[in-house]
Design an enzyme around this catalytic site. Structure first.
Site, PDB file in Angstrom:
ATOM      1  N   ASP A   1      -1.750   6.584   6.762  1.00 29.14           N
ATOM      2  CA  ASP A   1      -2.750   5.620   6.286  1.00 29.14           C
ATOM      3  C   ASP A   1      -2.935   4.614   7.415  1.00 29.14           C
ATOM      4  O   ASP A   1      -2.071   3.784   7.679  1.00 29.14           O
ATOM      5  CB  ASP A   1      -2.251   4.939   5.013  1.00 29.14           C
ATOM      6  CG  ASP A   1      -3.193   3.838   4.508  1.00 29.14           C
ATOM      7  OD1 ASP A   1      -4.225   3.568   5.169  1.00 29.14           O
ATOM      8  OD2 ASP A   1      -2.887   3.238   3.459  1.00 29.14           O
TER       9      ASP A   1
ATOM     10  N   LYS B   1     -12.126  -2.687   7.910  1.00 30.54           N
ATOM     11  CA  LYS B   1     -11.330  -3.572   8.745  1.00 30.54           C
ATOM     12  C   LYS B   1     -11.661  -3.381  10.226  1.00 30.54           C
ATOM     13  O   LYS B   1     -11.930  -4.341  10.929  1.00 30.54           O
ATOM     14  CB  LYS B   1      -9.834  -3.353   8.491  1.00 30.54           C
ATOM     15  CG  LYS B   1      -9.450  -3.594   7.029  1.00 30.54           C
ATOM     16  CD  LYS B   1      -8.008  -3.258   6.764  1.00 30.54           C
ATOM     17  CE  LYS B   1      -7.676  -3.269   5.274  1.00 30.54           C
ATOM     18  NZ  LYS B   1      -7.797  -4.593   4.659  1.00 30.54           N
TER      19      LYS B   1
ATOM     20  N   TRP C   1       0.832  -1.206   0.000  1.00 31.65           N
ATOM     21  CA  TRP C   1       0.000   0.000   0.000  1.00 31.65           C
ATOM     22  C   TRP C   1       0.866   1.255   0.000  1.00 31.65           C
ATOM     23  O   TRP C   1       0.507   2.277  -0.599  1.00 31.65           O
ATOM     24  CB  TRP C   1      -0.974  -0.036   1.171  1.00 31.65           C
ATOM     25  CG  TRP C   1      -1.770  -1.303   1.141  1.00 31.65           C
ATOM     26  CD1 TRP C   1      -1.741  -2.344   2.033  1.00 31.65           C
ATOM     27  CD2 TRP C   1      -2.679  -1.715   0.104  1.00 31.65           C
ATOM     28  NE1 TRP C   1      -2.565  -3.361   1.622  1.00 31.65           N
ATOM     29  CE2 TRP C   1      -3.155  -3.008   0.457  1.00 31.65           C
ATOM     30  CE3 TRP C   1      -3.130  -1.119  -1.073  1.00 31.65           C
ATOM     31  CZ2 TRP C   1      -4.062  -3.703  -0.342  1.00 31.65           C
ATOM     32  CZ3 TRP C   1      -4.033  -1.816  -1.863  1.00 31.65           C
ATOM     33  CH2 TRP C   1      -4.481  -3.089  -1.491  1.00 31.65           C
TER      34      TRP C   1
END
Length: 377
Positions: free
Chosen positions: A166, A190, A99
């Site tokens: 993030d 999540k 990511w």
């Protein structure tokens, strides 16, 4: 048979969150209409946004001068929204996995990118240490938890420039000093909600410094001005977010989530470390509490597939590791119970005990057969 959801995302939600959301989809607050069909601008839905925003600020101790946004597009859209809104000339990125790499790729479209450190050469099995960030960068971007590789930054980074995080897969799992960040973003699927909404916490005074023209939908100021209502927001995921936040507060907040995260991870990592069949995949000091990755030791590789089949037959859902790492991944987000982790640990323990028998390898191959699940016990 009870099933335990170890999927990396979309992932486990508290049962009461699912049930309460389902009720509102049928009849929202008794108004005779479904949550799925009401107007997002109605007097019925505005309180959902207001309460969710207030709970986020309360649970994370968000200082004054920050806005909370509910946006679409997932964290992947934030990879370009961040440089669009913050990158003037140069930005710094810590490369700790897939990511991070994707975020770096997008940022390079807007200006110079300095990769302050990377563990790519070691397949991201650790988080780089002793790196420095140039002081002339517009911001430093970090990914706090790496779902694929199983590494995590459990403490806020001290940076000489504005910090952007993030936190898609570990937000609300530990206390965060929001004041250290100009922007925090997180795909909600999540630790916060179902897929379809992205949480953004942004420092208001950090915006408006770039000279480029920003498309309306990609300008954070657009969404701040309209209270996340510039366009139709994802109504049901936002409501699920509200239910999760209520559950979080009732359960003890981020401090309690942090305690539970350590308890779950300690249980599973302890067995992995003592078990001759398995090994962890990353440096111990960088192990994620959210995504616990492990593989079969080389001499037992032939047991990997039957073990996965056996564990799945015993109700362990989603423990297959990402193709970049292989093996297994137990994602232990906030809603995962200690009971669920103990159930997985028991399977791993039984595997170890079976291997200690005189014909251990043959016993394991037999015991893991999904139609002979009682043999191992």
């Amino acid at each position: 048979m009870k099933k335990y959801n170890f999927n990396a995302g979309p992932s486990i939600l508290p049962r009461e969150v699912i049930e309460n959301t389902a009720k509102q989809i049928l009849d929202f607050n008794g108004i005779g209409l479904s949550l799925a069909e009401i107007s997002h601008r109605s007097k019925d839905f505005q309180p959902v946004i207001d309460e969710a925003t207030a709970l986020i600020k309360e649970l994370l101790n968000v200082p004054e001068g920050y806005s909370v946004l509910f946006l679409g597009g997932g964290a992947s859209l934030e990879f370009c929204m961040i440089p669009y809104n913050f990158l003037v000339k140069k930005a710094a990125y810590l490369n700790t996995g897939t990511w991070s790499k994707k975020a770096i790729k997008e940022a390079k479209l807007f200006g110079e990118v300095v990769e302050v450190a990377s563990s790519a050469d070691a397949n991201f099995t650790f988080i780089p240490k002793d790196w420095t960030c140039p002081t002339d960068c517009d911001y430093l971007h970090i990914t706090t938890n790496n779902t694929i590789y199983g590494t995590e930054l459990r403490k806020d980074v001290d940076a000489p420039v504005p910090l952007i995080g993030d936190m898609s897969s570990d937000i609300f799992s530990r206390p965060v000093d929001v004041a250290k960040y100009d922007c925090i973003y997180a795909g909600a699927q999540k630790n916060l909600s179902m897929a379809g909404v992205t949480l953004v916490i942004v420092k208001d005074e950090a915006l408006g410094k770039v000279q480029r023209t920003i498309p309306t939908m990609l300008d954070y100021r657009t969404h701040i001005e309209k209270g996340s209502m510039f366009n139709t927001p994802p109504v049901i995921p936002i409501y699920t977010c509200l239910e999760t936040l209520r559950w979080l507060k009732k359960s003890g907040g981020v401090e309690e989530m942090n305690r539970r995260a350590h308890e779950r991870a300690d249980l599973l990592y302890a067995e992995i470390d003592r078990n001759k069949l398995f090994r962890g995949t990353v440096a111990k000091e960088d192990r994620s509490l959210m995504n616990i990755c492990f593989v079969m030791n080389d001499e037992y590789k032939e047991l990997e597939k039957p073990f996965l089949e056996y564990a799945t037959a015993q109700g362990m859902v989603g423990i297959k590791g990402h193709r970049s790492v292989g093996g297994f991944r137990a994602s232990c987000y906030n809603a995962m119970s200690v009971e669920g982790v103990k159930a997985l640990v028991n399977i791993v323990v039984c595997c170890r005990r079976t291997m200690d028998r005189p014909f251990g390898r043959q016993d394991c191959l037999i015991a893991f057969h999904p139609y002979m699940t009682g043999f191992i016990h």
